[in-house]
Write an enzyme that holds these catalytic residues in place. Structure first.
Site, PDB file in Angstrom:
ATOM      1  N   HIS A  59       0.827  -1.204   0.000  1.00  0.00           N
ATOM      2  CA  HIS A  59       0.000   0.000   0.000  1.00  0.00           C
ATOM      3  C   HIS A  59       0.865   1.260   0.000  1.00  0.00           C
ATOM      4  O   HIS A  59       0.551   2.253  -0.667  1.00  0.00           O
ATOM      5  CB  HIS A  59      -0.925  -0.013   1.222  1.00  0.00           C
ATOM      6  CG  HIS A  59      -1.662   1.263   1.432  1.00  0.00           C
ATOM      7  ND1 HIS A  59      -1.301   2.177   2.394  1.00  0.00           N
ATOM      8  CD2 HIS A  59      -2.727   1.790   0.790  1.00  0.00           C
ATOM      9  CE1 HIS A  59      -2.120   3.207   2.346  1.00  0.00           C
ATOM     10  NE2 HIS A  59      -2.995   3.001   1.388  1.00  0.00           N
ATOM     11  N   GLU A  62       2.074   1.889  -3.420  1.00  0.00           N
ATOM     12  CA  GLU A  62       0.996   2.440  -4.246  1.00  0.00           C
ATOM     13  C   GLU A  62       0.998   3.968  -4.183  1.00  0.00           C
ATOM     14  O   GLU A  62       0.878   4.655  -5.198  1.00  0.00           O
ATOM     15  CB  GLU A  62      -0.350   1.888  -3.772  1.00  0.00           C
ATOM     16  CG  GLU A  62      -1.553   2.498  -4.474  1.00  0.00           C
ATOM     17  CD  GLU A  62      -2.764   2.606  -3.565  1.00  0.00           C
ATOM     18  OE1 GLU A  62      -3.376   3.689  -3.530  1.00  0.00           O
ATOM     19  OE2 GLU A  62      -3.084   1.617  -2.873  1.00  0.00           O
ATOM     20  N   HIS A  63       1.149   4.515  -2.973  1.00  0.00           N
ATOM     21  CA  HIS A  63       1.223   5.971  -2.823  1.00  0.00           C
ATOM     22  C   HIS A  63       2.436   6.531  -3.569  1.00  0.00           C
ATOM     23  O   HIS A  63       2.344   7.561  -4.253  1.00  0.00           O
ATOM     24  CB  HIS A  63       1.331   6.335  -1.344  1.00  0.00           C
ATOM     25  CG  HIS A  63       0.027   6.354  -0.625  1.00  0.00           C
ATOM     26  ND1 HIS A  63      -0.458   7.463   0.027  1.00  0.00           N
ATOM     27  CD2 HIS A  63      -0.908   5.381  -0.440  1.00  0.00           C
ATOM     28  CE1 HIS A  63      -1.631   7.184   0.586  1.00  0.00           C
ATOM     29  NE2 HIS A  63      -1.917   5.913   0.317  1.00  0.00           N
ATOM     30  N   GLU A 139      -3.394   8.361   7.500  1.00  0.00           N
ATOM     31  CA  GLU A 139      -4.502   7.618   6.904  1.00  0.00           C
ATOM     32  C   GLU A 139      -4.949   6.475   7.821  1.00  0.00           C
ATOM     33  O   GLU A 139      -6.139   6.243   8.014  1.00  0.00           O
ATOM     34  CB  GLU A 139      -4.075   7.066   5.535  1.00  0.00           C
ATOM     35  CG  GLU A 139      -5.156   6.290   4.803  1.00  0.00           C
ATOM     36  CD  GLU A 139      -4.666   5.742   3.481  1.00  0.00           C
ATOM     37  OE1 GLU A 139      -5.395   4.906   2.901  1.00  0.00           O
ATOM     38  OE2 GLU A 139      -3.565   6.115   3.026  1.00  0.00           O
TER      39      GLU A 139
END
Length: 440
Positions: A59, A62-63, A139
């Site tokens: 993840h 991905e950023h 987040e």
């Protein structure tokens, strides 16, 4: 640069599939309703493929894929898509990491070139990586740490998957996220991001010939690389019933949920069970006509909501689940007892031929609706192939659902809905303090 085109079965979607010489799988879903295309690049790597101690790194990467490459400065990818009048985003699951854009058809070559660029030319350093680490920590705080339901969901996953990495959160554990480094991100990128570990799906106002030409131009020159096998630990046999409870003053609506380990569509020898579980979920849930809503909400009026579901699209394991929310907070135990009673009646008395027939028909209608739009079909195809489910198996879904019998449903239910195979989770507010201030 191309292997021969192999037309795919058209049972569920009109699709054509081919593979570039460098191993990139390509699927085209033509739909000529508007001059628009939806592109997805899905990498066959997700949270469950993280190295030990770096859970959530998929993840995080991905950023970082929206940072600089040799050709584009950081943030330029989304800015260009926006200037073209399109939209873009990305997501990570346990099994895949996906990047998608929707633009006018004449811009397909542009976004394809940009995706090919960041597949091999990502440039990272501490100046961009460390601030983004703070972003994902924030987040996690907003989406998980500040949500009682999400925290309980993490605990359920950890209890349900005792050995398999699906028990770890996609976003990562906070204490591991805090250790991510630039080297960690680059190592993961270089290990998994390669054309022979990716699927390109293009849906919309295109033909297979157009996509073949563009893919050969932009992705074809990228070199294939050795990619590790996706080796994941298997779950041991379940031997004990598990129960979790979370009490929080932030909870306004208490409820009980139950998650049961189940086969996935891809699991070896489990496809028949997976299709039968889809029919079972439709019988038990089925919106306003499902057993649980009809009996617990309408007839007994003990719940404001009740239902069931089956998620079988993961690569290794699926999940069959139930939930019930009581009419009144004090009725939580009674609502759970009513849910238990319905599960018991199912296992004791079975399902009827009529129930199975109606459930199959509702699922058939849902499969027809799934063909609408661009994003929906593209995501179904991309996620299936990214989780190593062959396109032919996805295409055959309606036919296989239509073949499910009551005996199939009950065989699958008996195998999955055992006490020791499930985790029950209770979400409630804390008990009110006595008026006199004494301990309860």
């Amino acid at each position: 640069m191309l292997a021969a085109i192999r037309p795919a079965s058209a049972d569920l979607f009109e699709a054509e599939q081919f593979t570039l010489d460098n191993g990139l799988e390509v699927v085209v879903l033509p739909k000529h309703l508007a001059p628009v295309v939806y592109q997805m690049v899905v990498y066959k790597v997700g949270a469950a493929d993280a190295p030990e101690g770096k859970n959530g790194i998929a993840h995080f990467l991905e950023h970082l894929m929206f940072k600089a490459t040799d050709k584009m400065p950081a943030g330029a990818f989304s800015q260009i898509v926006d200037r073209l009048g399109g939209s873009d985003n990305a997501y990570t699951s346990q099994d895949v990491t996906a990047y998608h854009q929707e633009v006018a058809r004449e811009h397909l070559g542009t976004i394809m070139a940009m995706e090919a660029d960041r597949m091999v030319n990502l440039r990272l350093d501490d100046a961009v990586v460390l601030p983004e680490r703070d972003v994902i920590l924030n987040e996690r705080g907003q989406q998980i740490d500040n949500s009682p339901g999400a925290r309980l969901g993490e605990a359920v996953n950890a209890a349900l998957y005792r050995n398999h990495p699906y028990g770890k959160p996609v976003i990562g554990w906070r204490h591991e996220m805090e250790t991510y480094s630039t080297a960690d991100a680059l190592d993961f990128y270089r290990r998994w991001y390669a054309p022979n570990n990716a699927v390109l799906v293009v849906a919309g106002d295109v033909t297979a010939d157009e996509v073949r030409r563009l893919a050969a131009t932009h992705f074809g020159p990228l070199p294939r690389r050795d990619v590790p096998d996706r080796r994941r630990l298997a779950e041991p046999p379940a031997t004990a019933e598990r129960r979790l409870a979370l009490r929080s003053a932030e909870v306004r609506y208490p409820g009980v949920s139950r998650a049961c380990l189940a086969p996935s569509y891809r699991g070896a020898g489990s496809a028949a069970s997976a299709h039968a579980l889809s029919v079972l979920a439709e019988i038990m849930d089925g919106g306003l006509v499902g057993r649980l809503h009809r009996r617990l909400v309408v007839e007994q009026q003990i719940a404001v909501a009740a239902g069931a579901g089956y998620a079988g699209d993961a690569r290794d394991y699926g999940r069959f689940s139930f939930f019930v929310s009581p009419q009144e907070p004090d009725d939580l135990a009674a609502a759970e007892a009513a849910l238990d009673s319905e599960i018991h009646l199912l296992l004791e008395n079975g399902v009827t031929v009529e129930e199975v027939a109606k459930a199959r028909e509702r699922l058939r209608i849902a499969s027809v609706k799934a063909r609408d739009g661009l994003a929906g079909p593209a995501r179904l195809v991309a996620n299936a192939l990214g989780a190593d489910l062959p396109l032919a198996d996805l295409q055959a879904w309606p036919e296989r659902i239509a073949a499910v019998t009551p005996a199939d449903v009950m065989q699958a239910a008996a195998a999955v809905l055992t006490a020791e195979n499930c985790v029950t989770a209770v979400l409630t507010p804390p008990p009110e303090a006595p008026i006199d201030g004494t301990e309860p």
